[in-house]
Design a protein around this motif. Sequence first.
Motif, PDB file in Angstrom:
ATOM      1  N   GLU A  32       0.818  -1.138   0.107  1.00  0.00           N
ATOM      2  CA  GLU A  32       0.010   0.092  -0.093  1.00  0.00           C
ATOM      3  C   GLU A  32       1.025   1.237   0.070  1.00  0.00           C
ATOM      4  O   GLU A  32       2.113   1.378   0.168  1.00  0.00           O
ATOM      5  N   VAL A  33       0.346   2.334  -0.248  1.00  0.00           N
ATOM      6  CA  VAL A  33       0.811   3.518  -0.026  1.00  0.00           C
ATOM      7  C   VAL A  33       0.563   4.414   0.873  1.00  0.00           C
ATOM      8  O   VAL A  33      -0.976   4.578   1.027  1.00  0.00           O
ATOM      9  N   SER A  34       1.154   4.834   1.676  1.00  0.00           N
ATOM     10  CA  SER A  34       0.953   5.618   2.721  1.00  0.00           C
ATOM     11  C   SER A  34       0.793   7.435   2.481  1.00  0.00           C
ATOM     12  O   SER A  34       1.631   7.654   1.848  1.00  0.00           O
ATOM     13  N   PRO A  35      -0.270   7.733   3.128  1.00  0.00           N
ATOM     14  CA  PRO A  35      -0.011   9.313   2.891  1.00  0.00           C
ATOM     15  C   PRO A  35       1.272   9.949   3.023  1.00  0.00           C
ATOM     16  O   PRO A  35       1.310  11.139   2.483  1.00  0.00           O
ATOM     17  N   SER A  36       1.938   9.629   3.929  1.00  0.00           N
ATOM     18  CA  SER A  36       3.321  10.215   4.154  1.00  0.00           C
ATOM     19  C   SER A  36       4.444   9.681   3.231  1.00  0.00           C
ATOM     20  O   SER A  36       5.292  10.066   3.291  1.00  0.00           O
ATOM     21  N   HIS A  37       4.055   8.651   2.363  1.00  0.00           N
ATOM     22  CA  HIS A  37       5.110   8.370   1.212  1.00  0.00           C
ATOM     23  C   HIS A  37       5.272   9.500   0.180  1.00  0.00           C
ATOM     24  O   HIS A  37       4.594  10.084  -0.403  1.00  0.00           O
ATOM     25  N   THR A  38       6.530   9.487  -0.138  1.00  0.00           N
ATOM     26  CA  THR A  38       6.927  10.732  -1.171  1.00  0.00           C
ATOM     27  C   THR A  38       6.852   9.834  -2.576  1.00  0.00           C
ATOM     28  O   THR A  38       6.778   8.500  -2.311  1.00  0.00           O
ATOM     29  N   LEU A  39       6.848  10.564  -3.601  1.00  0.00           N
ATOM     30  CA  LEU A  39       6.898   9.974  -4.720  1.00  0.00           C
ATOM     31  C   LEU A  39       8.011   9.119  -5.092  1.00  0.00           C
ATOM     32  O   LEU A  39       8.170   7.959  -5.764  1.00  0.00           O
ATOM     33  N   ALA A  40       9.135   9.621  -4.712  1.00  0.00           N
ATOM     34  CA  ALA A  40      10.554   9.124  -4.949  1.00  0.00           C
ATOM     35  C   ALA A  40      10.574   7.515  -4.365  1.00  0.00           C
ATOM     36  O   ALA A  40      10.789   6.592  -4.854  1.00  0.00           O
ATOM     37  N   TYR A  41       9.799   7.808  -3.170  1.00  0.00           N
ATOM     38  CA  TYR A  41       9.790   6.126  -2.182  1.00  0.00           C
ATOM     39  C   TYR A  41       8.882   5.344  -3.147  1.00  0.00           C
ATOM     40  O   TYR A  41       9.199   4.182  -3.317  1.00  0.00           O
ATOM     41  N   THR A  42       7.758   5.819  -3.462  1.00  0.00           N
ATOM     42  CA  THR A  42       6.528   4.931  -4.179  1.00  0.00           C
ATOM     43  C   THR A  42       7.306   4.316  -5.548  1.00  0.00           C
ATOM     44  O   THR A  42       7.075   3.117  -5.773  1.00  0.00           O
TER      45      THR A  42
END
Lengths: 174, 328
Positions: A32-42
């Motif tokens: 999943e993607v957390s609201p605090s993830h940055t695009l770079a991380y995703t």
Amino acid sequence: MTPTQIKPSLPTLTLNVNGKLHSFMLGEGLHEVSPSHTLAYTLRERLGLTGTKISCDEGACGCCTVLMDGKAVLSCILLTVECGEKEIVTIEGLEDPETGELDPLQQSFIDHTAFQCGFCTPGIIMSAKALLVENPSPTRDEVKEALSGNFCRCISNYHVLDAVIAAARKGGGE
Amino acid sequence: MKNFAHYNARSVAEATHLLAAYEGKAKLNAGGSDLIGVLKDRILPDYPEAVINIKTIPGLNTIEENDGGINIGALTKLVDIINSPLIKKNCPVLKETARTVASPQIRNVATLGGNLCQDTRCWYYRYPDGIGGMIKCFRKGGKTCHAVPGENQYHAIMGAKKCFAVCPSDTAVALTALGAVLTVAGTKGTRTLPVEEFYTPLGNMLALDEMITSVNIPKPDPAAEQAFLKFTLRKPIDFAIVSVASVITLDQGICADARIILGAVAPTPVRAHKAEEYLKGKKLSDDTAAEAAMLATVGANPLSKNIYKLEIVKTLVKRVINSGSCLS
Ligand SMILES: Cc1cc2nc3c(=O)[nH]c(=O)nc-3n(C[C@H](O)[C@H](O)[C@H](O)COP(=O)(O)OP(=O)(O)OC[C@H]3O[C@@H](n4cnc5c(N)ncnc54)[C@H](O)[C@@H]3O)c2cc1C
Ligand code: SF4
Ligand code: FES
Ligand code: FES
């Protein structure tokens, strides 16, 4: 705490990266993607697109540059949840999807040995790509200005300028 | 980054009501170029429980001419300010200033409202929690300022009490020179506030539930010369050590009106009132410029390591008076 009737962001998110759509659930789970993830991380940890590099992780070096709706932006300071409606292009998206051939700009970096360690290179190429899309025949000064947000510790800067100018001459911006 | 609840605000009312509901524990996110760094380094005493995206609010990213002057929505990106013919024609000093902010990638996302509301860059304040623990100080409700006895080479040389961090916003300096006025919205309605009065010793005038919605620039006299100069150690990606913005109206070589604003010398942009008054009615020359430059530093009270900033102030003030046009 949910103090108002105003609802948080939708529980799902669809990202458009290099022309492909990817859907995620919002959350803390493994996929999943957390609201605090940055695009770079995703990009790196969810989509395996590790061409985008993270160096300073706070907007100061340019290594994480990607295109968002055609403009060079820093993926380390963008929240993934806020990128849903955008077209994202990473370094992996530059090659020809059918033939697998490199973008002329990428080839020009190889031809001009425009890197040493190469860690800054994807970011620099994405900044240069954004410039060439907007301005297919830039002057040397315009290239310098467009790349002024990208640091290279190995000082490949002069070769980079040559590579970008040469690619522009060959129409690499198109 | 530690997690938070995330909202996409669809209107100013939604954003301000969320701010009110979270009672100070929510942060607005515009371009994110300042906020995301603040969150990653966990420098705030209270990590926000919610982040409210305001880019989803329609209609706040336009640049328009109206009777009162030029109106710029708070979500207008710096790149759009730089490329706007309206800004170029009427307020070239704002264009030149925006061009010096950060890097092309940041200017592609950074907004005018975010630039004005960005948090301070004092390196004690910004010290990341992850390497040794967040540093408390006056600005975080603590009992001391570490810069005064410490490393204060980039701190304030005037106008500071308790906190000696300088206002990091470049556009605030140009907007003060232009006499710009903010429109601020809260849950109880809207109000206006000159940029000149926006900053306070420990932050800004926004209440918990308020946000900037637009910036109005009264139309400058077409004959006025506008200039901005910014001294930095590196050219791109660097904050000002000192900056100066000026709007000077000349009538046949005689100064009819002058606004000279110093940036990065105090917790707020500083109007060099004495220099402005001195210049009025004077013919501009090297001598009057030198005298005005001297007057601009009157009342300065540098810390142990930043007296050098005074010389930069004087040099930049002389240059904006002599250059008479936008250089940077
Ligand atoms: C490497 C680097 C270099 C930089 N160099 C410079 C520089 O040279 N000069 C300079 O001036 N700045 C500089 N900055 C600081 C900053 O990123 C930019 O000034 C930018 O304009 C901030 O805008 P933003 O929209 O990204 O703000 P955000 O990060 O979205 O917001 C900043 C703060 O303002 C608040 N906020 C945002 N919009 C509003 C609004 N409408 N009303 C009320 N509050 C609001 C947010 O809650 C947040 O606390 C730099 C930043 C980095 C990372
Ligand atoms: S200058 Fe301000 S922000 Fe920096 S340590 Fe002192 S009180 Fe804190
Ligand atoms: S990693 Fe994003 S700018 Fe350095
Ligand atoms: S090639 Fe090593 S950082 Fe640029």
